[in-house]
Design a protein around this motif. Structure first.
Motif, PDB file in Angstrom:
ATOM      1  N   ARG A 117       0.678  -0.993   0.215  1.00 43.42           N
ATOM      2  CA  ARG A 117      -0.454  -0.035  -0.165  1.00 43.42           C
ATOM      3  C   ARG A 117       0.592   1.302  -0.065  1.00 43.42           C
ATOM      4  NH1 ARG A 117      -5.093   1.055   3.054  1.00 43.42           N
ATOM      5  NH2 ARG A 117      -5.577   3.634   2.923  1.00 43.42           N
ATOM      6  N   PHE A 118       1.997   0.700   0.347  1.00 44.38           N
ATOM      7  CA  PHE A 118       2.683   2.497   0.426  1.00 44.38           C
ATOM      8  C   PHE A 118       3.573   2.825  -1.024  1.00 44.38           C
ATOM      9  CE2 PHE A 118       7.249   4.367   1.722  1.00 44.38           C
ATOM     10  CZ  PHE A 118       6.553   6.085   2.254  1.00 44.38           C
ATOM     11  N   LYS A 119       3.700   1.525  -1.191  1.00 43.65           N
ATOM     12  CA  LYS A 119       4.890   2.003  -2.472  1.00 43.65           C
ATOM     13  C   LYS A 119       3.243   2.493  -3.502  1.00 43.65           C
ATOM     14  CE  LYS A 119       7.896  -1.666  -2.582  1.00 43.65           C
ATOM     15  NZ  LYS A 119       8.536  -3.028  -2.737  1.00 43.65           N
ATOM     16  N   MET A 120       1.995   2.125  -3.712  1.00 40.00           N
ATOM     17  CA  MET A 120       0.829   2.596  -4.170  1.00 40.00           C
ATOM     18  C   MET A 120       0.297   3.558  -4.008  1.00 40.00           C
ATOM     19  SD  MET A 120      -1.633  -0.391  -3.951  1.00 40.00           S
ATOM     20  CE  MET A 120      -2.915  -0.024  -4.693  1.00 40.00           C
ATOM     21  N   ASP A 121       0.230   4.329  -2.482  1.00 44.40           N
ATOM     22  CA  ASP A 121       0.110   5.901  -2.051  1.00 44.40           C
ATOM     23  C   ASP A 121       1.475   6.673  -3.060  1.00 44.40           C
ATOM     24  OD1 ASP A 121      -1.552   5.004  -0.889  1.00 44.40           O
ATOM     25  OD2 ASP A 121      -0.771   4.765   1.100  1.00 44.40           O
ATOM     26  N   GLN A 122       3.473   6.184  -3.415  1.00 40.23           N
ATOM     27  CA  GLN A 122       3.836   6.000  -3.567  1.00 40.23           C
ATOM     28  C   GLN A 122       3.793   6.482  -5.474  1.00 40.23           C
ATOM     29  OE1 GLN A 122       7.490   4.340  -2.253  1.00 40.23           O
ATOM     30  NE2 GLN A 122       8.103   6.090  -1.317  1.00 40.23           N
ATOM     31  N   ASN A 123       2.726   5.673  -5.908  1.00 39.86           N
ATOM     32  CA  ASN A 123       3.220   5.981  -7.655  1.00 39.86           C
ATOM     33  C   ASN A 123       1.652   6.280  -7.622  1.00 39.86           C
ATOM     34  OD1 ASN A 123       5.720   5.054  -8.571  1.00 39.86           O
ATOM     35  ND2 ASN A 123       4.836   3.228  -7.133  1.00 39.86           N
ATOM     36  N   VAL A 124       0.910   6.327  -7.106  1.00 35.94           N
ATOM     37  CA  VAL A 124      -0.800   6.847  -6.957  1.00 35.94           C
ATOM     38  C   VAL A 124      -0.403   7.848  -8.485  1.00 35.94           C
ATOM     39  CG1 VAL A 124      -1.215   8.974  -5.743  1.00 35.94           C
ATOM     40  CG2 VAL A 124      -3.065   8.044  -5.952  1.00 35.94           C
ATOM     41  N   HIS A 125       0.410   8.831  -8.757  1.00 33.03           N
ATOM     42  CA  HIS A 125       0.091   9.555  -9.215  1.00 33.03           C
ATOM     43  C   HIS A 125       0.010   9.033 -10.650  1.00 33.03           C
ATOM     44  CE1 HIS A 125       4.586   9.552  -8.327  1.00 33.03           C
ATOM     45  NE2 HIS A 125       4.700   9.788  -9.545  1.00 33.03           N
ATOM     46  N   TRP A 126       0.912   8.051 -10.986  1.00 35.78           N
ATOM     47  CA  TRP A 126       0.814   7.107 -12.566  1.00 35.78           C
ATOM     48  C   TRP A 126      -0.407   6.612 -12.925  1.00 35.78           C
ATOM     49  CZ3 TRP A 126       4.857   8.818 -15.299  1.00 35.78           C
ATOM     50  CH2 TRP A 126       5.546   8.728 -14.574  1.00 35.78           C
ATOM     51  N   GLY A 127      -0.744   6.146 -11.736  1.00 37.25           N
ATOM     52  CA  GLY A 127      -2.215   5.268 -11.822  1.00 37.25           C
ATOM     53  C   GLY A 127      -3.107   6.607 -12.218  1.00 37.25           C
ATOM     54  N   MET A 128      -3.198   8.314 -12.070  1.00 35.46           N
ATOM     55  CA  MET A 128      -3.744   9.245 -12.117  1.00 35.46           C
ATOM     56  C   MET A 128      -3.807   9.492 -13.634  1.00 35.46           C
ATOM     57  SD  MET A 128      -6.144  10.190  -9.744  1.00 35.46           S
ATOM     58  CE  MET A 128      -6.325  11.638 -10.338  1.00 35.46           C
ATOM     59  N   PHE A 129      -2.533   9.008 -14.554  1.00 37.13           N
ATOM     60  CA  PHE A 129      -2.003   9.478 -15.703  1.00 37.13           C
ATOM     61  C   PHE A 129      -2.539   8.550 -16.176  1.00 37.13           C
ATOM     62  CE2 PHE A 129       1.463   8.790 -18.870  1.00 37.13           C
ATOM     63  CZ  PHE A 129       1.112  10.851 -19.810  1.00 37.13           C
ATOM     64  N   LEU A 130      -2.343   6.550 -15.344  1.00 41.00           N
ATOM     65  CA  LEU A 130      -2.879   6.291 -16.378  1.00 41.00           C
ATOM     66  C   LEU A 130      -4.927   6.102 -16.906  1.00 41.00           C
ATOM     67  CD1 LEU A 130      -2.420   3.153 -18.103  1.00 41.00           C
ATOM     68  CD2 LEU A 130      -2.530   2.140 -15.598  1.00 41.00           C
ATOM     69  N   PHE A 131      -5.205   6.551 -15.902  1.00 42.67           N
ATOM     70  CA  PHE A 131      -6.245   6.268 -15.944  1.00 42.67           C
ATOM     71  C   PHE A 131      -7.111   7.581 -17.147  1.00 42.67           C
ATOM     72  CE2 PHE A 131      -9.795   9.201 -14.413  1.00 42.67           C
ATOM     73  CZ  PHE A 131     -11.317   7.915 -14.338  1.00 42.67           C
ATOM     74  N   LEU A 132      -6.334   8.179 -16.857  1.00 36.96           N
ATOM     75  CA  LEU A 132      -6.805   9.528 -17.949  1.00 36.96           C
ATOM     76  C   LEU A 132      -5.978   9.112 -19.749  1.00 36.96           C
ATOM     77  CD1 LEU A 132      -5.380  12.720 -16.492  1.00 36.96           C
ATOM     78  CD2 LEU A 132      -7.729  11.628 -16.788  1.00 36.96           C
ATOM     79  N   LEU A 133      -5.552   8.235 -19.813  1.00 41.45           N
ATOM     80  CA  LEU A 133      -4.857   7.821 -20.841  1.00 41.45           C
ATOM     81  C   LEU A 133      -5.634   6.664 -21.067  1.00 41.45           C
ATOM     82  CD1 LEU A 133      -0.919   6.958 -21.070  1.00 41.45           C
ATOM     83  CD2 LEU A 133      -2.228   8.514 -21.800  1.00 41.45           C
ATOM     84  N   ILE A 134      -6.294   6.039 -19.926  1.00 43.78           N
ATOM     85  CA  ILE A 134      -7.753   5.156 -20.306  1.00 43.78           C
ATOM     86  C   ILE A 134      -9.037   5.709 -21.181  1.00 43.78           C
ATOM     87  CG2 ILE A 134      -9.078   2.639 -19.982  1.00 43.78           C
ATOM     88  CD1 ILE A 134      -6.533   2.320 -18.138  1.00 43.78           C
ATOM     89  N   ILE A 135      -9.266   6.628 -20.224  1.00 42.11           N
ATOM     90  CA  ILE A 135     -10.782   7.901 -20.263  1.00 42.11           C
ATOM     91  C   ILE A 135     -10.380   8.331 -22.227  1.00 42.11           C
ATOM     92  CG2 ILE A 135     -11.703   9.342 -19.945  1.00 42.11           C
ATOM     93  CD1 ILE A 135     -11.946   6.942 -18.311  1.00 42.11           C
TER      94      ILE A 135
END
Length: 239
Positions: A171-189
């Motif tokens: 979870r700590f690593k996920m929190d550190q990289n959440v901005h990349w997840g947001m970027f992926l989300f926007l790309l998919i959308i």
């Protein structure tokens, strides 16, 4: 679909009503469950209510009409207030999408009752058309929100559920990289080719979910000729 809208412009009144119901119940479910588990954050912010005005995000609603996806105002949740933060955090995250599934189930049941009792053929053409269009969007939009929100990508509920399931180090690593997840989300959308191979196939599960509701209702009602009616009505195939 019109030139600039995801949905037919003549159906906008039905869609506005359905979106307000879907978003309001979804966010209320988050807020109410968090409050019952001991977190007053959403309660103090006035979010434990079924008043659409405090839940609807105008930009998110407009985007849903234009792009086929959108969002409401996120409910603030402080998991540190929960007695069992991870378990209760999963429940609080899950009840939002599940509320949309419940609304869709109610819409499917309404169609079943109308078909079995003959109400599908009663009333004027205008009233009949209005009811049918409303139920169509009530079912399809809520199923879309149920599936969409369970995708494990931030900021969706599915991502929060995964956060509470994995070990704390992960979870700590996920929190550190959440901005990349947001970027992926926007790309998919926003990239149609990515949407076509990610989100679009997931939405095809709607037909299976409707079939599941049919089987569930048949436990309480005698099987009738409606078995393929709802799927055909909504444009799904059971093949």
């Amino acid at each position: 679909m019109s030139n600039f809208l995801w949905y037919p412009i003549e159906d906008l009144p039905f869609i506005f009503i359905v979106i307000m119901i879907a978003f309001t119940v979804h966010e209320f479910a988050h807020a109410y469950s968090a409050y019952k588990f001991g977190d007053r954050t959403a309660y103090d912010a006035g979010r434990v209510t079924l008043n659409p005005r405090v839940h609807i995000d105008i930009f998110g609603m407009i985007l849903l009409l234009i792009a086929g996806f959108g969002w409401a105002r996120p409910v603030p949740v402080n998991r540190g207030k929960f007695k069992y933060p991870r378990l209760m955090g999963i429940v609080v995250s899950a009840v939002g999408p599940l509320s949309n599934l419940l609304i869709a189930g109610i819409g499917i049941l309404a169609l079943y009752v109308m078909n079995q009792t003959g109400l599908m053929d009663v009333g004027s053409i205008g009233v009949h058309r209005a009811i049918i269009h409303f139920l169509y969007y009530l079912i399809t939009i809520n199923l879309m929100l149920f599936i969409f929100n369970l995708i494990p990508v931030p900021p969706l509920d599915g991502y929060r559920i995964i956060q509470d399931l994995v070990p704390l180090k992960v979870r700590f690593k996920m929190d550190q990289n959440v901005h990349w997840g947001m970027f992926l989300f926007l790309l998919i959308i926003f990239i149609p080719q990515l949407r076509a191979v990610t989100i679009t196939p997931l939405f095809s599960l709607s037909g299976d979910i409707i079939g599941g509701f049919q089987s569930f209702y048949e436990l309480f009602f005698h099987p009738v000729s409606w078995q393929s009616f709802i799927l055909d009505f909504l444009g799904y195939s059971r093949s």
